[in-house]
Design an enzyme around this catalytic site. Sequence first.
Site, PDB file in Angstrom:
ATOM      1  N   GLU A 169       0.823  -1.216   0.000  1.00 35.42           N
ATOM      2  CA  GLU A 169       0.000   0.000   0.000  1.00 35.42           C
ATOM      3  C   GLU A 169       0.859   1.269   0.000  1.00 35.42           C
ATOM      4  O   GLU A 169       0.385   2.342   0.356  1.00 35.42           O
ATOM      5  CB  GLU A 169      -0.983   0.028   1.185  1.00 35.42           C
ATOM      6  CG  GLU A 169      -1.696  -1.269   1.470  1.00 35.42           C
ATOM      7  CD  GLU A 169      -2.590  -1.758   0.353  1.00 35.42           C
ATOM      8  OE1 GLU A 169      -2.667  -1.102  -0.687  1.00 35.42           O
ATOM      9  OE2 GLU A 169      -3.219  -2.829   0.520  1.00 35.42           O
ATOM     10  N   ASP A 198      -1.159  -0.775 -10.123  1.00 37.87           N
ATOM     11  CA  ASP A 198      -1.480  -2.176  -9.906  1.00 37.87           C
ATOM     12  C   ASP A 198      -1.435  -2.886 -11.257  1.00 37.87           C
ATOM     13  O   ASP A 198      -2.041  -2.422 -12.226  1.00 37.87           O
ATOM     14  CB  ASP A 198      -2.882  -2.333  -9.306  1.00 37.87           C
ATOM     15  CG  ASP A 198      -2.923  -1.968  -7.829  1.00 37.87           C
ATOM     16  OD1 ASP A 198      -1.900  -2.133  -7.148  1.00 37.87           O
ATOM     17  OD2 ASP A 198      -3.985  -1.519  -7.366  1.00 37.87           O
TER      18      ASP A 198
END
Length: 571
Positions: free
Chosen positions: A191, A388
Amino acid sequence: MHSGNFVLVLHTHLPWVLHHGTWPHGVDWLTEAVAECYIPLLNVFNELMEEGIYPKVSLDISPVLCEQLEHPDFKEIFIKYCDEKIAAASGDEKKYTDWGYDLHHIYLTKYWQWWYEQRKNDFVHKYGNSIIGAFKKLQDNGAIEILTCGATHGYLPLLATDKSVNLQVQLASENYKKHFGREARGIWLPECAYRPSYNWKSLIPIAPYHMEHLRPGIEQFLARYGLNYFITDQDLTERATPLGAFIDAEKEKFVSNTSKAFEHIPNSFDKSPLSLFQCSSSDKTQYGTAAAFTRHHDISMQVWSGQVGYPGEPNYLDFHKKSNDSRLRYWRVTDNKADMMYKLLYHPDWTAEKIDMQSNHFIHHIENTSNYYQRTTGKFATVCTPFDTELFGHWWFEGPQFIKAVLKGFHHSPYVNTATTFEQYSRIKPKEVMLLPEGSWGENNNHDVWSNEDTKWTWVQLYDNENRLKAVYEKYPVNTLNEDETRVLKQALRELLLMQASDWQFLIYTRSARDYAEQRFSFHHSDFNTMLNKLEKLKETGLLTSQDWKYIEETEQRNSPFQELDLSWWE
Protein backbone atom coordinates in the site's frame (compact mmCIF):
# COMPACT_ATOMS: atom_id res chain seq x y z
CA MET A 1 18.74 16.06 -25.50
CA HIS A 2 18.11 13.19 -23.07
CA SER A 3 16.37 14.88 -20.13
CA GLY A 4 15.15 11.96 -18.02
CA ASN A 5 13.98 8.38 -17.77
CA PHE A 6 10.52 6.89 -17.53
CA VAL A 7 10.25 4.36 -14.68
CA LEU A 8 7.15 2.18 -15.02
CA VAL A 9 6.48 0.08 -11.90
CA LEU A 10 3.79 -2.60 -11.82
CA HIS A 11 2.60 -3.84 -8.43
CA THR A 12 1.75 -7.52 -8.82
CA HIS A 13 -0.06 -9.03 -5.86
CA LEU A 14 -3.00 -11.16 -4.80
CA PRO A 15 -3.70 -12.55 -1.33
CA TRP A 16 -3.62 -16.30 -0.66
CA VAL A 17 -6.74 -17.59 -2.44
CA LEU A 18 -5.73 -21.14 -3.37
CA HIS A 19 -8.09 -23.66 -1.77
CA HIS A 20 -10.33 -20.84 -0.55
CA GLY A 21 -13.26 -20.72 -2.97
CA THR A 22 -13.49 -20.06 -6.70
CA TRP A 23 -16.12 -17.60 -7.90
CA PRO A 24 -17.06 -14.83 -7.24
CA HIS A 25 -14.26 -14.67 -4.66
CA GLY A 26 -11.31 -17.00 -4.48
CA VAL A 27 -8.99 -18.71 -6.93
CA ASP A 28 -10.78 -17.13 -9.91
CA TRP A 29 -9.03 -13.90 -8.90
CA LEU A 30 -5.75 -15.68 -9.58
CA THR A 31 -6.75 -17.38 -12.83
CA GLU A 32 -8.26 -14.15 -14.17
CA ALA A 33 -5.06 -12.26 -13.38
CA VAL A 34 -2.91 -14.86 -15.12
CA ALA A 35 -5.10 -15.01 -18.23
CA GLU A 36 -5.86 -11.31 -18.54
CA CYS A 37 -2.73 -9.63 -17.10
CA TYR A 38 0.36 -11.74 -16.53
CA ILE A 39 0.37 -13.75 -19.77
CA PRO A 40 -0.55 -10.75 -21.98
CA LEU A 41 2.23 -8.71 -20.34
CA LEU A 42 4.72 -11.56 -20.77
CA ASN A 43 3.68 -11.73 -24.43
CA VAL A 44 4.18 -7.99 -24.84
CA PHE A 45 7.62 -8.04 -23.20
CA ASN A 46 8.77 -10.99 -25.30
CA GLU A 47 7.42 -9.46 -28.51
CA LEU A 48 9.40 -6.30 -27.77
CA MET A 49 12.52 -8.36 -27.15
CA GLU A 50 12.06 -10.01 -30.55
CA GLU A 51 12.10 -6.50 -32.04
CA GLY A 52 15.32 -5.69 -30.21
CA ILE A 53 13.60 -3.49 -27.60
CA TYR A 54 14.31 -4.09 -23.91
CA PRO A 55 11.10 -3.22 -22.01
CA LYS A 56 12.95 -2.00 -18.89
CA VAL A 57 9.81 -2.30 -16.78
CA SER A 58 10.01 -2.89 -13.01
CA LEU A 59 7.54 -5.29 -11.45
CA ASP A 60 7.24 -6.34 -7.89
CA ILE A 61 5.69 -9.77 -7.44
CA SER A 62 4.59 -10.36 -3.86
CA PRO A 63 6.03 -13.53 -2.24
CA VAL A 64 2.55 -14.84 -1.44
CA LEU A 65 1.65 -14.51 -5.14
CA CYS A 66 4.87 -16.25 -6.18
CA GLU A 67 3.96 -19.15 -3.90
CA GLN A 68 0.53 -19.49 -5.51
CA LEU A 69 1.74 -19.27 -9.10
CA GLU A 70 4.36 -21.95 -8.43
CA HIS A 71 2.07 -24.19 -6.37
CA PRO A 72 1.79 -27.68 -7.92
CA ASP A 73 -2.03 -27.40 -7.91
CA PHE A 74 -2.10 -24.23 -10.00
CA LYS A 75 -1.30 -25.76 -13.41
CA GLU A 76 -4.40 -27.94 -13.41
CA ILE A 77 -6.53 -25.14 -11.95
CA PHE A 78 -5.55 -22.71 -14.70
CA ILE A 79 -6.00 -25.14 -17.58
CA LYS A 80 -9.42 -26.09 -16.22
CA TYR A 81 -10.34 -22.41 -15.93
CA CYS A 82 -9.43 -21.77 -19.59
CA ASP A 83 -11.36 -24.85 -20.71
CA GLU A 84 -14.42 -23.67 -18.79
CA LYS A 85 -14.23 -20.25 -20.44
CA ILE A 86 -13.89 -21.83 -23.87
CA ALA A 87 -16.89 -24.06 -23.17
CA ALA A 88 -18.91 -21.08 -21.90
CA ALA A 89 -18.16 -19.12 -25.07
CA SER A 90 -19.03 -22.15 -27.19
CA GLY A 91 -22.33 -22.47 -25.33
CA ASP A 92 -23.04 -18.80 -25.98
CA GLU A 93 -22.29 -19.31 -29.67
CA LYS A 94 -24.85 -22.10 -29.98
CA LYS A 95 -27.46 -20.26 -27.94
CA TYR A 96 -27.03 -16.93 -29.74
CA THR A 97 -27.13 -18.68 -33.13
CA ASP A 98 -30.31 -20.56 -32.24
CA TRP A 99 -31.93 -17.38 -30.98
CA GLY A 100 -30.99 -15.36 -34.08
CA TYR A 101 -28.65 -12.90 -32.32
CA ASP A 102 -26.71 -10.21 -34.18
CA LEU A 103 -23.92 -11.79 -36.28
CA HIS A 104 -21.28 -9.67 -34.55
CA HIS A 105 -22.48 -10.90 -31.17
CA ILE A 106 -21.96 -14.46 -32.44
CA TYR A 107 -18.52 -13.48 -33.78
CA LEU A 108 -17.53 -12.31 -30.28
CA THR A 109 -18.33 -15.75 -28.84
CA LYS A 110 -15.81 -17.20 -31.32
CA TYR A 111 -13.35 -14.45 -30.42
CA TRP A 112 -13.42 -15.48 -26.76
CA GLN A 113 -13.03 -19.16 -27.65
CA TRP A 114 -9.91 -18.27 -29.62
CA TRP A 115 -8.64 -15.87 -26.97
CA TYR A 116 -8.78 -18.36 -24.05
CA GLU A 117 -7.35 -21.13 -26.22
CA GLN A 118 -4.39 -18.83 -26.92
CA ARG A 119 -3.88 -18.05 -23.21
CA LYS A 120 -3.92 -21.77 -22.38
CA ASN A 121 -1.39 -22.51 -25.11
CA ASP A 122 0.81 -19.63 -23.95
CA PHE A 123 0.77 -20.96 -20.40
CA VAL A 124 1.51 -24.58 -21.30
CA HIS A 125 3.75 -24.34 -24.36
CA LYS A 126 5.31 -20.87 -24.38
CA TYR A 127 5.91 -20.49 -20.64
CA GLY A 128 6.15 -24.12 -19.51
CA ASN A 129 3.37 -23.81 -16.90
CA SER A 130 5.50 -21.35 -14.91
CA ILE A 131 4.60 -17.66 -14.85
CA ILE A 132 7.36 -16.98 -12.33
CA GLY A 133 9.87 -18.85 -14.48
CA ALA A 134 8.88 -16.73 -17.48
CA PHE A 135 9.37 -13.47 -15.58
CA LYS A 136 12.66 -14.77 -14.15
CA LYS A 137 13.95 -15.48 -17.66
CA LEU A 138 13.18 -11.91 -18.72
CA GLN A 139 15.01 -10.55 -15.68
CA ASP A 140 17.98 -12.84 -16.27
CA ASN A 141 18.16 -11.48 -19.82
CA GLY A 142 18.19 -7.88 -18.56
CA ALA A 143 14.77 -7.07 -20.01
CA ILE A 144 12.95 -6.22 -16.78
CA GLU A 145 13.58 -5.85 -13.05
CA ILE A 146 11.61 -7.77 -10.44
CA LEU A 147 11.23 -6.24 -7.00
CA THR A 148 9.95 -7.95 -3.89
CA CYS A 149 7.10 -6.94 -1.57
CA GLY A 150 6.02 -7.60 2.01
CA ALA A 151 5.72 -11.39 2.37
CA THR A 152 1.92 -11.44 2.64
CA HIS A 153 1.37 -7.72 1.95
CA GLY A 154 1.15 -6.87 5.64
CA TYR A 155 0.43 -3.21 6.39
CA LEU A 156 3.83 -2.51 7.91
CA PRO A 157 3.27 0.79 9.77
CA LEU A 158 0.46 -0.66 11.90
CA LEU A 159 1.86 -4.11 12.71
CA ALA A 160 2.21 -4.30 16.47
CA THR A 161 5.76 -5.55 16.83
CA ASP A 162 9.08 -5.03 15.11
CA LYS A 163 9.28 -8.82 14.99
CA SER A 164 6.35 -8.91 12.57
CA VAL A 165 7.71 -6.09 10.41
CA ASN A 166 11.06 -7.84 10.28
CA LEU A 167 9.44 -11.16 9.38
CA GLN A 168 7.47 -9.60 6.51
CA VAL A 169 10.71 -8.13 5.09
CA GLN A 170 13.11 -10.98 5.85
CA LEU A 171 10.75 -13.64 4.50
CA ALA A 172 10.25 -11.49 1.40
CA SER A 173 14.01 -11.35 0.90
CA GLU A 174 14.47 -15.11 1.38
CA ASN A 175 11.49 -16.02 -0.79
CA TYR A 176 12.78 -13.81 -3.58
CA LYS A 177 16.09 -15.68 -3.61
CA LYS A 178 14.16 -18.96 -3.74
CA HIS A 179 12.16 -17.97 -6.82
CA PHE A 180 14.57 -15.70 -8.71
CA GLY A 181 18.00 -17.00 -7.74
CA ARG A 182 19.39 -13.63 -6.68
CA GLU A 183 18.89 -10.99 -4.01
CA ALA A 184 16.22 -8.35 -4.43
CA ARG A 185 17.45 -4.80 -4.82
CA GLY A 186 14.21 -3.00 -4.11
CA ILE A 187 10.79 -3.48 -2.58
CA TRP A 188 7.21 -2.36 -2.99
CA LEU A 189 6.02 -1.42 0.47
CA PRO A 190 2.46 -2.81 0.73
CA GLU A 191 0.00 0.00 0.00
CA CYS A 192 3.09 2.25 -0.32
CA ALA A 193 2.68 2.58 3.46
CA TYR A 194 5.63 4.06 5.32
CA ARG A 195 6.36 5.01 8.93
CA PRO A 196 9.52 6.76 10.17
CA SER A 197 11.06 6.06 13.54
CA TYR A 198 9.37 7.78 16.48
CA ASN A 199 7.72 7.06 19.82
CA TRP A 200 4.87 5.04 18.37
CA LYS A 201 1.70 3.74 19.96
CA SER A 202 -1.15 1.73 18.47
CA LEU A 203 -4.26 3.48 17.22
CA ILE A 204 -6.39 1.19 19.39
CA PRO A 205 -5.87 0.63 23.14
CA ILE A 206 -4.35 -2.87 23.19
CA ALA A 207 -1.68 -3.43 25.83
CA PRO A 208 1.24 -3.07 25.67
CA TYR A 209 1.18 -1.40 22.26
CA HIS A 210 -0.94 1.57 23.38
CA MET A 211 2.01 2.83 25.42
CA GLU A 212 4.48 5.01 23.51
CA HIS A 213 7.73 3.25 22.66
CA LEU A 214 10.48 3.98 20.16
CA ARG A 215 10.31 1.93 16.96
CA PRO A 216 12.67 1.83 13.97
CA GLY A 217 11.65 3.44 10.70
CA ILE A 218 10.60 1.14 7.87
CA GLU A 219 13.71 2.13 5.90
CA GLN A 220 15.87 0.64 8.65
CA PHE A 221 14.33 -2.80 8.09
CA LEU A 222 14.92 -2.45 4.35
CA ALA A 223 18.57 -1.52 4.84
CA ARG A 224 19.05 -4.62 7.01
CA TYR A 225 18.28 -6.83 3.99
CA GLY A 226 19.98 -4.78 1.29
CA LEU A 227 16.76 -3.34 -0.17
CA ASN A 228 17.93 -0.04 -1.62
CA TYR A 229 14.70 1.63 -2.71
CA PHE A 230 10.91 1.67 -2.49
CA ILE A 231 7.96 3.57 -3.98
CA THR A 232 6.10 6.39 -2.26
CA ASP A 233 3.28 8.77 -3.10
CA GLN A 234 3.67 12.37 -4.26
CA ASP A 235 1.83 13.77 -1.24
CA LEU A 236 4.39 12.27 1.14
CA THR A 237 7.35 13.59 -0.87
CA GLU A 238 5.88 17.08 -0.94
CA ARG A 239 5.65 16.99 2.89
CA ALA A 240 9.16 15.59 3.40
CA THR A 241 11.66 17.40 5.65
CA PRO A 242 15.27 17.97 4.49
CA LEU A 243 17.91 16.41 6.78
CA GLY A 244 21.22 16.71 4.95
CA ALA A 245 23.26 14.88 2.35
CA PHE A 246 25.86 12.19 1.86
CA ILE A 247 29.15 13.36 0.41
CA ASP A 248 30.37 9.92 -0.67
CA ALA A 249 29.00 7.17 -2.88
CA GLU A 250 29.18 4.60 -0.06
CA LYS A 251 26.74 6.62 2.08
CA GLU A 252 29.17 6.62 5.00
CA LYS A 253 29.81 10.37 5.28
CA PHE A 254 26.69 12.36 6.10
CA VAL A 255 26.51 16.11 6.61
CA SER A 256 23.48 17.52 8.39
CA ASN A 257 21.77 20.56 6.87
CA THR A 258 22.08 22.27 10.27
CA SER A 259 25.89 22.19 10.18
CA LYS A 260 28.13 24.88 8.72
CA ALA A 261 29.82 22.36 6.46
CA PHE A 262 26.53 21.86 4.68
CA GLU A 263 26.71 25.37 3.20
CA HIS A 264 29.44 24.21 0.83
CA ILE A 265 27.53 21.15 -0.49
CA PRO A 266 25.49 21.61 -3.69
CA ASN A 267 21.87 20.73 -2.97
CA SER A 268 18.34 21.74 -3.80
CA PHE A 269 16.15 19.42 -1.67
CA ASP A 270 13.84 19.17 -4.61
CA LYS A 271 10.45 17.90 -3.43
CA SER A 272 9.23 17.37 -6.96
CA PRO A 273 7.95 13.88 -7.83
CA LEU A 274 10.63 13.94 -10.54
CA SER A 275 13.41 13.80 -7.96
CA LEU A 276 15.04 10.79 -6.29
CA PHE A 277 16.27 11.07 -2.72
CA GLN A 278 17.39 9.02 0.26
CA CYS A 279 14.94 8.50 3.08
CA SER A 280 15.97 8.47 6.75
CA SER A 281 14.10 8.89 10.02
CA SER A 282 16.72 11.27 11.39
CA ASP A 283 20.24 12.52 10.79
CA LYS A 284 21.46 9.26 12.36
CA THR A 285 21.76 7.72 8.92
CA GLN A 286 23.98 4.93 10.20
CA TYR A 287 20.79 3.11 11.22
CA GLY A 288 19.94 2.69 7.55
CA THR A 289 18.48 4.59 4.61
CA ALA A 290 16.60 3.72 1.43
CA ALA A 291 15.84 5.75 -1.68
CA ALA A 292 12.27 6.78 -2.47
CA PHE A 293 10.83 6.75 -5.99
CA THR A 294 7.82 9.08 -6.07
CA ARG A 295 4.60 8.46 -7.96
CA HIS A 296 3.89 11.38 -10.30
CA HIS A 297 0.22 11.92 -9.54
CA ASP A 298 -0.98 13.85 -12.60
CA ILE A 299 0.74 11.61 -15.12
CA SER A 300 -0.40 8.47 -13.31
CA MET A 301 -4.00 9.63 -13.23
CA GLN A 302 -3.95 9.91 -17.02
CA VAL A 303 -3.85 6.10 -17.02
CA TRP A 304 -5.37 5.26 -13.63
CA SER A 305 -8.66 7.10 -13.90
CA GLY A 306 -11.58 5.33 -15.55
CA GLN A 307 -13.45 8.63 -15.69
CA VAL A 308 -10.95 11.04 -17.30
CA GLY A 309 -8.12 8.64 -18.16
CA TYR A 310 -7.45 6.44 -21.14
CA PRO A 311 -9.41 3.35 -19.94
CA GLY A 312 -12.67 5.29 -20.31
CA GLU A 313 -12.35 5.33 -24.12
CA PRO A 314 -15.79 4.39 -25.55
CA ASN A 315 -14.38 1.75 -27.91
CA TYR A 316 -12.61 -0.23 -25.19
CA LEU A 317 -14.04 -3.39 -23.65
CA ASP A 318 -16.39 -2.62 -20.78
CA PHE A 319 -15.33 -4.27 -17.53
CA HIS A 320 -18.63 -4.26 -15.68
CA LYS A 321 -21.23 -5.61 -18.11
CA LYS A 322 -21.09 -9.39 -18.44
CA SER A 323 -23.32 -12.13 -19.81
CA ASN A 324 -25.56 -13.46 -17.04
CA ASP A 325 -24.80 -17.09 -17.85
CA SER A 326 -21.22 -17.26 -19.15
CA ARG A 327 -19.88 -14.14 -17.38
CA LEU A 328 -18.12 -13.21 -20.63
CA ARG A 329 -17.88 -9.60 -21.74
CA TYR A 330 -19.35 -8.66 -25.11
CA TRP A 331 -19.82 -4.91 -24.78
CA ARG A 332 -17.70 -1.79 -25.04
CA VAL A 333 -17.55 1.18 -22.68
CA THR A 334 -19.77 3.22 -25.04
CA ASP A 335 -20.21 5.92 -22.38
CA ASN A 336 -18.75 5.46 -18.91
CA LYS A 337 -21.75 7.24 -17.42
CA ALA A 338 -24.35 5.27 -19.37
CA ASP A 339 -26.60 2.62 -17.85
CA MET A 340 -25.62 -0.98 -18.65
CA MET A 341 -28.63 -1.41 -20.93
CA TYR A 342 -27.20 1.15 -23.35
CA LYS A 343 -23.81 -0.51 -23.82
CA LEU A 344 -22.99 -1.40 -27.46
CA LEU A 345 -21.15 -4.46 -28.75
CA TYR A 346 -17.35 -4.54 -28.55
CA HIS A 347 -15.26 -4.40 -31.73
CA PRO A 348 -11.68 -5.61 -31.07
CA ASP A 349 -10.54 -4.11 -34.38
CA TRP A 350 -11.62 -0.61 -33.34
CA THR A 351 -9.06 -0.27 -30.54
CA ALA A 352 -5.65 -0.08 -32.30
CA GLU A 353 -6.09 3.51 -33.49
CA LYS A 354 -7.15 4.66 -30.01
CA ILE A 355 -4.17 2.91 -28.39
CA ASP A 356 -1.85 4.63 -30.87
CA MET A 357 -3.32 8.06 -30.16
CA GLN A 358 -3.33 7.63 -26.38
CA SER A 359 0.18 6.19 -26.17
CA ASN A 360 1.53 9.12 -28.19
CA HIS A 361 -0.29 11.56 -25.95
CA PHE A 362 1.14 9.84 -22.87
CA ILE A 363 4.68 9.83 -24.28
CA HIS A 364 4.56 13.52 -25.20
CA HIS A 365 3.16 14.37 -21.77
CA ILE A 366 6.12 12.67 -20.11
CA GLU A 367 8.64 14.15 -22.56
CA ASN A 368 7.35 17.69 -21.96
CA THR A 369 7.34 17.17 -18.18
CA SER A 370 10.89 15.81 -18.21
CA ASN A 371 12.25 18.48 -20.57
CA TYR A 372 10.75 21.32 -18.54
CA TYR A 373 12.14 19.86 -15.31
CA GLN A 374 15.64 19.65 -16.72
CA ARG A 375 15.49 23.16 -18.17
CA THR A 376 14.35 24.70 -14.88
CA THR A 377 16.44 22.65 -12.43
CA GLY A 378 19.34 21.31 -14.46
CA LYS A 379 18.59 17.85 -13.03
CA PHE A 380 17.93 14.55 -14.78
CA ALA A 381 14.26 13.63 -14.33
CA THR A 382 12.86 10.46 -12.79
CA VAL A 383 9.31 10.07 -14.11
CA CYS A 384 7.88 7.26 -12.01
CA THR A 385 4.37 5.90 -12.56
CA PRO A 386 3.41 2.94 -10.34
CA PHE A 387 0.22 0.99 -11.01
CA ASP A 388 -1.48 -2.18 -9.91
CA THR A 389 -0.64 -4.76 -12.56
CA GLU A 390 -4.28 -5.84 -12.71
CA LEU A 391 -5.18 -2.51 -14.28
CA PHE A 392 -3.52 -3.71 -17.46
CA GLY A 393 -5.62 -6.49 -18.95
CA HIS A 394 -8.16 -7.12 -16.20
CA TRP A 395 -9.72 -3.75 -15.51
CA TRP A 396 -8.47 -2.31 -18.79
CA PHE A 397 -8.44 -5.09 -21.36
CA GLU A 398 -6.37 -3.13 -23.88
CA GLY A 399 -3.85 -2.08 -21.22
CA PRO A 400 -1.03 -4.49 -22.19
CA GLN A 401 -1.15 -3.23 -25.79
CA PHE A 402 -1.02 0.34 -24.49
CA ILE A 403 2.11 -0.54 -22.52
CA LYS A 404 3.67 -2.09 -25.60
CA ALA A 405 2.99 1.06 -27.65
CA VAL A 406 4.39 3.29 -24.90
CA LEU A 407 7.57 1.24 -24.52
CA LYS A 408 8.13 1.23 -28.29
CA GLY A 409 7.64 4.98 -28.38
CA PHE A 410 10.16 5.66 -25.64
CA HIS A 411 12.66 3.37 -27.38
CA HIS A 412 12.72 5.90 -30.22
CA SER A 413 12.36 9.06 -28.11
CA PRO A 414 15.28 11.53 -28.22
CA TYR A 415 14.26 12.95 -24.84
CA VAL A 416 13.11 10.16 -22.50
CA ASN A 417 13.91 6.46 -22.41
CA THR A 418 12.69 3.70 -20.10
CA ALA A 419 14.75 2.52 -17.15
CA THR A 420 14.28 0.02 -14.36
CA THR A 421 14.34 1.24 -10.79
CA PHE A 422 17.85 -0.15 -10.33
CA GLU A 423 19.14 1.51 -13.50
CA GLN A 424 17.68 4.88 -12.49
CA TYR A 425 18.92 4.51 -8.92
CA SER A 426 22.40 3.71 -10.22
CA ARG A 427 22.37 6.68 -12.59
CA ILE A 428 21.10 9.29 -10.13
CA LYS A 429 23.02 7.98 -7.08
CA PRO A 430 20.79 10.03 -4.75
CA LYS A 431 22.67 11.69 -1.91
CA GLU A 432 20.18 14.20 -0.53
CA VAL A 433 18.46 12.82 2.58
CA MET A 434 14.94 13.70 3.69
CA LEU A 435 12.56 12.62 6.43
CA LEU A 436 9.44 11.18 4.83
CA PRO A 437 6.20 11.61 6.79
CA GLU A 438 4.03 8.66 7.75
CA GLY A 439 1.40 7.71 5.21
CA SER A 440 0.33 5.59 2.24
CA TRP A 441 -0.98 5.90 -1.31
CA GLY A 442 -4.53 5.31 -0.08
CA GLU A 443 -7.35 7.78 0.36
CA ASN A 444 -6.24 10.83 2.37
CA ASN A 445 -2.65 9.48 2.11
CA ASN A 446 -2.92 8.07 5.62
CA HIS A 447 -4.07 4.81 7.25
CA ASP A 448 -7.83 5.46 7.01
CA VAL A 449 -8.53 2.79 4.39
CA TRP A 450 -6.98 0.06 6.54
CA SER A 451 -7.70 1.31 10.05
CA ASN A 452 -11.25 2.50 10.64
CA GLU A 453 -14.38 1.61 12.57
CA ASP A 454 -15.21 -1.24 10.19
CA THR A 455 -11.77 -2.83 10.51
CA LYS A 456 -10.94 -2.03 14.13
CA TRP A 457 -11.83 -5.57 15.22
CA THR A 458 -9.21 -7.04 12.86
CA TRP A 459 -6.45 -5.04 14.53
CA VAL A 460 -7.68 -6.05 17.99
CA GLN A 461 -7.37 -9.70 17.00
CA LEU A 462 -4.02 -9.20 15.27
CA TYR A 463 -2.54 -7.46 18.30
CA ASP A 464 -3.93 -10.08 20.68
CA ASN A 465 -2.43 -12.79 18.48
CA GLU A 466 0.97 -11.13 18.41
CA ASN A 467 0.81 -10.94 22.20
CA ARG A 468 0.01 -14.62 22.41
CA LEU A 469 2.75 -15.60 19.97
CA LYS A 470 5.27 -13.53 21.92
CA ALA A 471 4.30 -15.38 25.11
CA VAL A 472 4.63 -18.76 23.38
CA TYR A 473 8.12 -17.91 22.11
CA GLU A 474 9.13 -16.85 25.62
CA LYS A 475 7.67 -19.98 27.20
CA TYR A 476 8.99 -22.41 24.57
CA PRO A 477 12.28 -21.21 23.02
CA VAL A 478 12.49 -22.49 19.45
CA ASN A 479 15.77 -24.30 20.09
CA THR A 480 13.97 -26.52 22.60
CA LEU A 481 11.21 -27.65 20.25
CA ASN A 482 11.19 -31.12 18.72
CA GLU A 483 10.19 -31.83 15.10
CA ASP A 484 6.44 -32.12 15.76
CA GLU A 485 6.35 -29.00 17.93
CA THR A 486 8.30 -27.04 15.32
CA ARG A 487 5.87 -28.16 12.63
CA VAL A 488 2.83 -26.97 14.57
CA LEU A 489 4.36 -23.62 15.52
CA LYS A 490 5.42 -22.99 11.92
CA GLN A 491 1.85 -23.43 10.76
CA ALA A 492 0.68 -21.01 13.44
CA LEU A 493 3.21 -18.48 12.14
CA ARG A 494 1.93 -19.00 8.57
CA GLU A 495 -1.61 -18.29 9.75
CA LEU A 496 -0.49 -15.07 11.42
CA LEU A 497 1.28 -13.99 8.22
CA LEU A 498 -1.80 -14.71 6.11
CA MET A 499 -3.98 -12.88 8.62
CA GLN A 500 -1.72 -9.82 8.36
CA ALA A 501 -2.50 -9.30 4.65
CA SER A 502 -3.72 -5.72 4.15
CA ASP A 503 -6.14 -7.05 1.52
CA TRP A 504 -8.68 -8.05 4.16
CA GLN A 505 -9.01 -4.54 5.59
CA PHE A 506 -9.06 -3.05 2.08
CA LEU A 507 -11.88 -5.33 0.92
CA ILE A 508 -13.85 -4.63 4.09
CA TYR A 509 -13.44 -0.88 3.61
CA THR A 510 -14.39 -0.87 -0.08
CA ARG A 511 -17.16 -3.45 0.51
CA SER A 512 -16.18 -5.09 -2.78
CA ALA A 513 -15.82 -8.51 -1.12
CA ARG A 514 -16.50 -7.71 2.50
CA ASP A 515 -18.04 -11.05 3.54
CA TYR A 516 -15.23 -13.01 1.95
CA ALA A 517 -12.54 -10.84 3.59
CA GLU A 518 -14.14 -11.08 7.03
CA GLN A 519 -14.46 -14.85 6.71
CA ARG A 520 -10.90 -15.31 5.51
CA PHE A 521 -9.48 -13.18 8.32
CA SER A 522 -11.55 -15.05 10.88
CA PHE A 523 -10.53 -18.44 9.50
CA HIS A 524 -6.83 -17.60 9.79
CA HIS A 525 -7.41 -16.19 13.26
CA SER A 526 -9.11 -19.42 14.29
CA ASP A 527 -6.44 -21.64 12.72
CA PHE A 528 -3.67 -19.61 14.38
CA ASN A 529 -5.12 -20.02 17.84
CA THR A 530 -6.05 -23.67 17.29
CA MET A 531 -2.46 -24.40 16.26
CA LEU A 532 -1.13 -22.77 19.41
CA ASN A 533 -3.66 -24.72 21.46
CA LYS A 534 -2.36 -27.93 19.94
CA LEU A 535 1.22 -26.86 20.60
CA GLU A 536 0.35 -26.28 24.24
CA LYS A 537 -1.28 -29.71 24.39
CA LEU A 538 1.74 -31.30 22.75
CA LYS A 539 4.11 -29.66 25.22
CA GLU A 540 2.01 -30.63 28.21
CA THR A 541 1.12 -34.25 27.28
CA GLY A 542 3.59 -35.15 24.54
CA LEU A 543 0.69 -36.55 22.51
CA LEU A 544 -1.92 -35.46 20.01
CA THR A 545 -4.91 -37.49 18.86
CA SER A 546 -5.38 -38.70 15.29
CA GLN A 547 -8.07 -36.01 14.96
CA ASP A 548 -5.56 -33.38 16.04
CA TRP A 549 -3.09 -34.50 13.39
CA LYS A 550 -5.79 -34.67 10.75
CA TYR A 551 -6.71 -31.05 11.48
CA ILE A 552 -3.04 -30.01 11.30
CA GLU A 553 -2.53 -31.81 7.97
CA GLU A 554 -5.66 -30.30 6.44
CA THR A 555 -4.61 -26.83 7.56
CA GLU A 556 -1.12 -27.33 6.13
CA GLN A 557 -2.58 -28.42 2.80
CA ARG A 558 -5.01 -25.50 2.72
CA ASN A 559 -2.49 -22.84 3.72
CA SER A 560 0.89 -24.02 2.51
CA PRO A 561 3.06 -21.07 1.44
CA PHE A 562 6.63 -20.45 2.54
CA GLN A 563 8.03 -23.91 3.13
CA GLU A 564 11.35 -22.14 3.76
CA LEU A 565 9.90 -20.37 6.82
CA ASP A 566 12.27 -20.40 9.78
CA LEU A 567 10.88 -19.86 13.29
CA SER A 568 13.95 -17.81 14.24
CA TRP A 569 12.97 -15.11 11.73
CA TRP A 570 10.21 -13.94 14.05
CA GLU A 571 12.22 -14.54 17.16
